[in-house]
Design an enzyme around this catalytic site. Structure first.
Site, mmCIF file in Angstrom:
data_model
loop_
_atom_site.group_PDB
_atom_site.id
_atom_site.type_symbol
_atom_site.label_atom_id
_atom_site.label_comp_id
_atom_site.label_asym_id
_atom_site.label_seq_id
_atom_site.Cartn_x
_atom_site.Cartn_y
_atom_site.Cartn_z
ATOM 1 N N HIS A 1 -2.727 7.221 6.908
ATOM 2 C CA HIS A 1 -1.681 8.070 6.476
ATOM 3 C C HIS A 1 -2.408 9.438 6.074
ATOM 4 O O HIS A 1 -1.654 10.647 6.293
ATOM 5 C CB HIS A 1 -1.225 7.594 5.270
ATOM 6 C CG HIS A 1 0.112 6.777 5.578
ATOM 7 N ND1 HIS A 1 1.327 7.406 6.396
ATOM 8 C CD2 HIS A 1 0.339 5.462 5.302
ATOM 9 C CE1 HIS A 1 2.243 6.120 6.415
ATOM 10 N NE2 HIS A 1 1.633 5.219 5.909
ATOM 11 N N GLY B 1 0.814 -1.292 0.038
ATOM 12 C CA GLY B 1 0.022 0.005 0.021
ATOM 13 C C GLY B 1 0.995 1.374 0.118
ATOM 14 O O GLY B 1 2.033 1.164 0.296
ATOM 15 N N HIS C 1 -4.175 1.013 7.547
ATOM 16 C CA HIS C 1 -2.995 1.762 7.622
ATOM 17 C C HIS C 1 -2.732 2.839 6.619
ATOM 18 O O HIS C 1 -2.412 3.842 6.970
ATOM 19 C CB HIS C 1 -1.771 0.500 7.500
ATOM 20 C CG HIS C 1 -0.481 1.181 7.305
ATOM 21 N ND1 HIS C 1 0.311 0.612 8.150
ATOM 22 C CD2 HIS C 1 0.052 2.066 6.651
ATOM 23 C CE1 HIS C 1 1.546 1.038 7.927
ATOM 24 N NE2 HIS C 1 1.479 1.900 6.591
ATOM 25 N N GLU C 2 -3.370 2.625 5.418
ATOM 26 C CA GLU C 2 -3.083 3.581 4.482
ATOM 27 C C GLU C 2 -4.075 4.734 4.670
ATOM 28 O O GLU C 2 -3.784 5.944 4.364
ATOM 29 C CB GLU C 2 -3.432 3.121 2.939
ATOM 30 C CG GLU C 2 -2.633 2.053 2.506
ATOM 31 C CD GLU C 2 -0.993 2.461 2.773
ATOM 32 O OE1 GLU C 2 -0.671 3.500 2.579
ATOM 33 O OE2 GLU C 2 -0.320 1.619 3.060
ATOM 34 N N CYS D 1 6.109 -0.052 7.442
ATOM 35 C CA CYS D 1 5.613 1.170 6.615
ATOM 36 C C CYS D 1 6.787 1.691 5.669
ATOM 37 O O CYS D 1 8.018 1.669 6.290
ATOM 38 C CB CYS D 1 5.392 2.302 7.479
ATOM 39 S SG CYS D 1 4.604 3.712 6.635
ATOM 40 N N LEU D 2 6.746 1.792 4.579
ATOM 41 C CA LEU D 2 7.687 2.216 3.549
ATOM 42 C C LEU D 2 8.240 3.332 3.974
ATOM 43 O O LEU D 2 9.506 3.738 3.620
ATOM 44 C CB LEU D 2 7.274 2.422 2.419
ATOM 45 C CG LEU D 2 6.646 1.028 1.428
ATOM 46 C CD1 LEU D 2 5.985 1.405 -0.005
ATOM 47 C CD2 LEU D 2 7.944 -0.121 1.282
ATOM 48 N N GLN E 1 2.900 10.018 1.378
ATOM 49 C CA GLN E 1 4.131 9.140 1.505
ATOM 50 C C GLN E 1 5.115 9.689 0.073
ATOM 51 O O GLN E 1 6.239 9.386 0.103
ATOM 52 C CB GLN E 1 4.062 7.813 1.380
ATOM 53 C CG GLN E 1 3.458 7.176 2.516
ATOM 54 C CD GLN E 1 3.370 5.790 2.832
ATOM 55 O OE1 GLN E 1 2.405 5.325 2.257
ATOM 56 N NE2 GLN E 1 4.339 5.126 2.991
HETATM 57 ZN ZN ZN Z 1 2.706 3.293 5.931
#
Ligand code: ZN
Length: 160
Positions: free
Chosen positions: A135, A46, A131-132, A89-90, A51
């Site tokens: 953000h 995701g 999670h997304e 998380c990226l 991000q």
């Molecule tokens: Zn994330």
């Protein structure tokens, strides 16, 4: 294919509440497509617009290979149950953490074509979407985690 830079957790952009997208223009579609490329390149499941430095309410997700979702101006309209997830998380490289998430959610929003969509997600898919979505509110999983661990690069596989 166009890759965008993924910002990491010290960047204040990740802490801001994103603004609505509104109309899904060709420019928005291009950003969504770049986000899918960027997510796949980073082996993520995701990726949310902030991000990649864009303060708009949209994210992409691929909880299973080839099953890509685009969400523009999403709203989570119901939450049910509880499950413990282990998330990365990226934007938070080198760490994973345990988070309590809903077991089941109903989410609606617009897709890549601006069409209204509503989905019910359970289990891992629900974790990814929550999670997304967080953000877009400036929330990182580490804010909610009951424990956060350092991991080595080899352990770093699937991240959201
Ligand atoms: Zn994330």
């Amino acid at each position: 294919m166009a890759l965008r830079n993924i910002v990491t957790d010290e960047d204040p952009i990740l802490r801001k509440v994103c603004r609505p997208v509104g109309e899904v223009t060709p420019r928005i579609q291009m950003i969504l497509d770049d986000m899918v490329d960027t997510m796949r390149d980073a082996n993520g499941v995701g990726l949310a617009a902030p991000q990649v430095g864009i303060m708009r309410r949209m994210f992409v997700a691929e909880p299973e290979p080839e099953k890509v979702y685009h969400f523009v101006d999403p709203e989570i309209i119901s939450l049910e149950g509880e499950q413990e997830s282990e998330e990365g998380c990226l934007s938070v490289p080198g760490r994973v953490g345990k988070v309590i998430r809903p077991e089941k959610i109903v989410i609606e929003g617009k897709d890549r074509y601006g069409h209204p969509r509503q989905y019910t997600f359970e289990g891992f898919d629900a974790i990814v979407m929550c999670h997304e979505f967080d953000h877009l509110e400036g929330i990182l999983y580490t804010d909610k985690a009951t424990e956060v661990f350092e991991i080595s690069e080899e352990e770093e596989q699937e991240e959201e």
